[in-house]
Design a protein around this motif. Sequence first.
Motif, PDB file in Angstrom:
ATOM      1  N   LEU A  25       0.821  -1.215   0.000  1.00 30.75           N
ATOM      2  CA  LEU A  25       0.000   0.000   0.000  1.00 30.75           C
ATOM      3  C   LEU A  25       0.852   1.261   0.000  1.00 30.75           C
ATOM      4  N   ALA A  26       2.008   1.216   0.661  1.00 28.41           N
ATOM      5  CA  ALA A  26       2.886   2.380   0.718  1.00 28.41           C
ATOM      6  C   ALA A  26       3.413   2.742  -0.672  1.00 28.41           C
ATOM      7  N   PHE A  27       3.673   1.752  -1.503  1.00 32.53           N
ATOM      8  CA  PHE A  27       4.236   1.992  -2.830  1.00 32.53           C
ATOM      9  C   PHE A  27       3.192   1.971  -3.944  1.00 32.53           C
ATOM     10  N   PHE A  28       1.960   1.607  -3.633  1.00 28.68           N
ATOM     11  CA  PHE A  28       0.956   1.408  -4.670  1.00 28.68           C
ATOM     12  C   PHE A  28       0.676   2.677  -5.475  1.00 28.68           C
ATOM     13  N   GLY A  29       0.564   3.808  -4.795  1.00 21.28           N
ATOM     14  CA  GLY A  29       0.266   5.065  -5.491  1.00 21.28           C
ATOM     15  C   GLY A  29       1.343   5.437  -6.499  1.00 21.28           C
ATOM     16  N   THR A  30       2.580   5.322  -6.098  1.00 23.21           N
ATOM     17  CA  THR A  30       3.692   5.639  -6.988  1.00 23.21           C
ATOM     18  C   THR A  30       3.754   4.640  -8.134  1.00 23.21           C
ATOM     19  N   TRP A  31       3.551   3.369  -7.828  1.00 20.11           N
ATOM     20  CA  TRP A  31       3.571   2.331  -8.863  1.00 20.11           C
ATOM     21  C   TRP A  31       2.470   2.569  -9.884  1.00 20.11           C
ATOM     22  N   LEU A  32       1.270   2.878  -9.396  1.00 20.44           N
ATOM     23  CA  LEU A  32       0.140   3.109 -10.284  1.00 20.44           C
ATOM     24  C   LEU A  32       0.352   4.352 -11.144  1.00 20.44           C
ATOM     25  N   LYS A  33       0.885   5.389 -10.563  1.00 14.40           N
ATOM     26  CA  LYS A  33       1.173   6.619 -11.300  1.00 14.40           C
ATOM     27  C   LYS A  33       2.152   6.348 -12.435  1.00 14.40           C
ATOM     28  N   ALA A  34       3.194   5.602 -12.147  1.00 12.93           N
ATOM     29  CA  ALA A  34       4.179   5.274 -13.176  1.00 12.93           C
ATOM     30  C   ALA A  34       3.558   4.392 -14.253  1.00 12.93           C
ATOM     31  N   ARG A  35       2.775   3.424 -13.855  1.00 13.43           N
ATOM     32  CA  ARG A  35       2.149   2.497 -14.796  1.00 13.43           C
ATOM     33  C   ARG A  35       1.179   3.222 -15.726  1.00 13.43           C
ATOM     34  N   THR A  36       0.354   4.089 -15.175  1.00 15.12           N
ATOM     35  CA  THR A  36      -0.641   4.783 -15.994  1.00 15.12           C
ATOM     36  C   THR A  36      -0.019   5.829 -16.917  1.00 15.12           C
ATOM     37  N   ASN A  37       1.189   6.282 -16.597  1.00 12.64           N
ATOM     38  CA  ASN A  37       1.862   7.268 -17.443  1.00 12.64           C
ATOM     39  C   ASN A  37       2.820   6.634 -18.445  1.00 12.64           C
ATOM     40  N   GLY A  38       2.807   5.326 -18.539  1.00 15.68           N
ATOM     41  CA  GLY A  38       3.623   4.641 -19.535  1.00 15.68           C
ATOM     42  C   GLY A  38       5.080   4.471 -19.156  1.00 15.68           C
ATOM     43  N   ASN A  45      11.961  -2.418  -7.597  1.00 15.16           N
ATOM     44  CA  ASN A  45      12.711  -1.176  -7.781  1.00 15.16           C
ATOM     45  C   ASN A  45      12.346  -0.163  -6.703  1.00 15.16           C
ATOM     46  N   LEU A  46      11.062  -0.025  -6.428  1.00 12.19           N
ATOM     47  CA  LEU A  46      10.618   0.949  -5.427  1.00 12.19           C
ATOM     48  C   LEU A  46      11.152   0.603  -4.039  1.00 12.19           C
ATOM     49  N   ILE A  47      11.087  -0.663  -3.684  1.00  9.93           N
ATOM     50  CA  ILE A  47      11.600  -1.086  -2.377  1.00  9.93           C
ATOM     51  C   ILE A  47      13.111  -0.905  -2.317  1.00  9.93           C
ATOM     52  N   GLY A  48      13.799  -1.251  -3.405  1.00  8.88           N
ATOM     53  CA  GLY A  48      15.251  -1.078  -3.439  1.00  8.88           C
ATOM     54  C   GLY A  48      15.664   0.375  -3.286  1.00  8.88           C
ATOM     55  N   MET A  49      14.931   1.274  -3.951  1.00 10.72           N
ATOM     56  CA  MET A  49      15.254   2.699  -3.804  1.00 10.72           C
ATOM     57  C   MET A  49      14.998   3.171  -2.383  1.00 10.72           C
ATOM     58  N   ARG A  50      13.908   2.720  -1.797  1.00 10.89           N
ATOM     59  CA  ARG A  50      13.583   3.100  -0.422  1.00 10.89           C
ATOM     60  C   ARG A  50      14.666   2.637   0.544  1.00 10.89           C
ATOM     61  N   LEU A  51      15.100   1.398   0.380  1.00  6.96           N
ATOM     62  CA  LEU A  51      16.153   0.865   1.250  1.00  6.96           C
ATOM     63  C   LEU A  51      17.497   1.534   0.990  1.00  6.96           C
ATOM     64  N   GLY A  52      17.707   1.985  -0.242  1.00 10.25           N
ATOM     65  CA  GLY A  52      18.960   2.644  -0.595  1.00 10.25           C
ATOM     66  C   GLY A  52      19.001   4.124  -0.277  1.00 10.25           C
ATOM     67  N   GLY A  53      17.911   4.661   0.243  1.00  5.74           N
ATOM     68  CA  GLY A  53      17.888   6.066   0.619  1.00  5.74           C
ATOM     69  C   GLY A  53      17.643   7.006  -0.555  1.00  5.74           C
ATOM     70  N   VAL A  54      17.084   6.485  -1.624  1.00  3.56           N
ATOM     71  CA  VAL A  54      16.790   7.296  -2.800  1.00  3.56           C
ATOM     72  C   VAL A  54      15.311   7.678  -2.746  1.00  3.56           C
ATOM     73  N   PRO A  55      14.987   8.952  -2.947  1.00  3.94           N
ATOM     74  CA  PRO A  55      13.577   9.347  -2.955  1.00  3.94           C
ATOM     75  C   PRO A  55      12.880   8.802  -4.201  1.00  3.94           C
ATOM     76  N   TYR A  56      12.177   7.694  -4.028  1.00  2.59           N
ATOM     77  CA  TYR A  56      11.602   6.994  -5.168  1.00  2.59           C
ATOM     78  C   TYR A  56      10.565   7.834  -5.905  1.00  2.59           C
ATOM     79  N   ASN A  57       9.865   8.732  -5.210  1.00  2.00           N
ATOM     80  CA  ASN A  57       8.903   9.607  -5.894  1.00  2.00           C
ATOM     81  C   ASN A  57       9.609  10.520  -6.892  1.00  2.00           C
ATOM     82  N   LEU A  58      10.758  11.045  -6.499  1.00  2.00           N
ATOM     83  CA  LEU A  58      11.534  11.921  -7.377  1.00  2.00           C
ATOM     84  C   LEU A  58      12.010  11.164  -8.611  1.00  2.00           C
ATOM     85  N   VAL A  59      12.495   9.962  -8.408  1.00  2.00           N
ATOM     86  CA  VAL A  59      12.996   9.149  -9.513  1.00  2.00           C
ATOM     87  C   VAL A  59      11.860   8.784 -10.466  1.00  2.00           C
ATOM     88  N   VAL A  60      10.724   8.403  -9.924  1.00  3.36           N
ATOM     89  CA  VAL A  60       9.588   8.036 -10.770  1.00  3.36           C
ATOM     90  C   VAL A  60       9.090   9.254 -11.545  1.00  3.36           C
TER      91      VAL A  60
END
Length: 113
Positions: A25-38, A45-60
């Motif tokens: 649920l924490a990553f669903f919004g970002t995943w859906l946004k990326a999916r719907t935008n092609g 990837n999202l979990i890996g970025m989170r664990l690596g300290g990368v702001p996954y929203n910025l990357v997406v």
Amino acid sequence: MPQTITLVLGVFALIFLLIVVGIALAFFGTWLKARTNGAPVTFANLIGMRLGGVPYNLVVEARITGVKAGIPLTVDKIAAHYLAGGNVVPTVQALVAAQKAGIVLDWDRACAI
């Protein structure tokens, strides 16, 4: 005694399931946004970025911008640029501006600039 073991295992299974659902649920919004935008991104990837300290929203967001402009960017390259201390958004914007101006500029060159 067997009922106690079954109950304990059931409680642990329920806790594990709640943790997995919470992460999804924490990553669903970002995943859906990326999916719907092609510009699809995997949950791994999202979990890996989170664990690596990368702001996954910025990357997406940067990936969506690039893909919408017709620039094939990968999540790994954008995250690596962020971890190297680069400014992700201006780099993607420079790529888009260069493409609009007809200037050949690839990701590695843009990152170096």
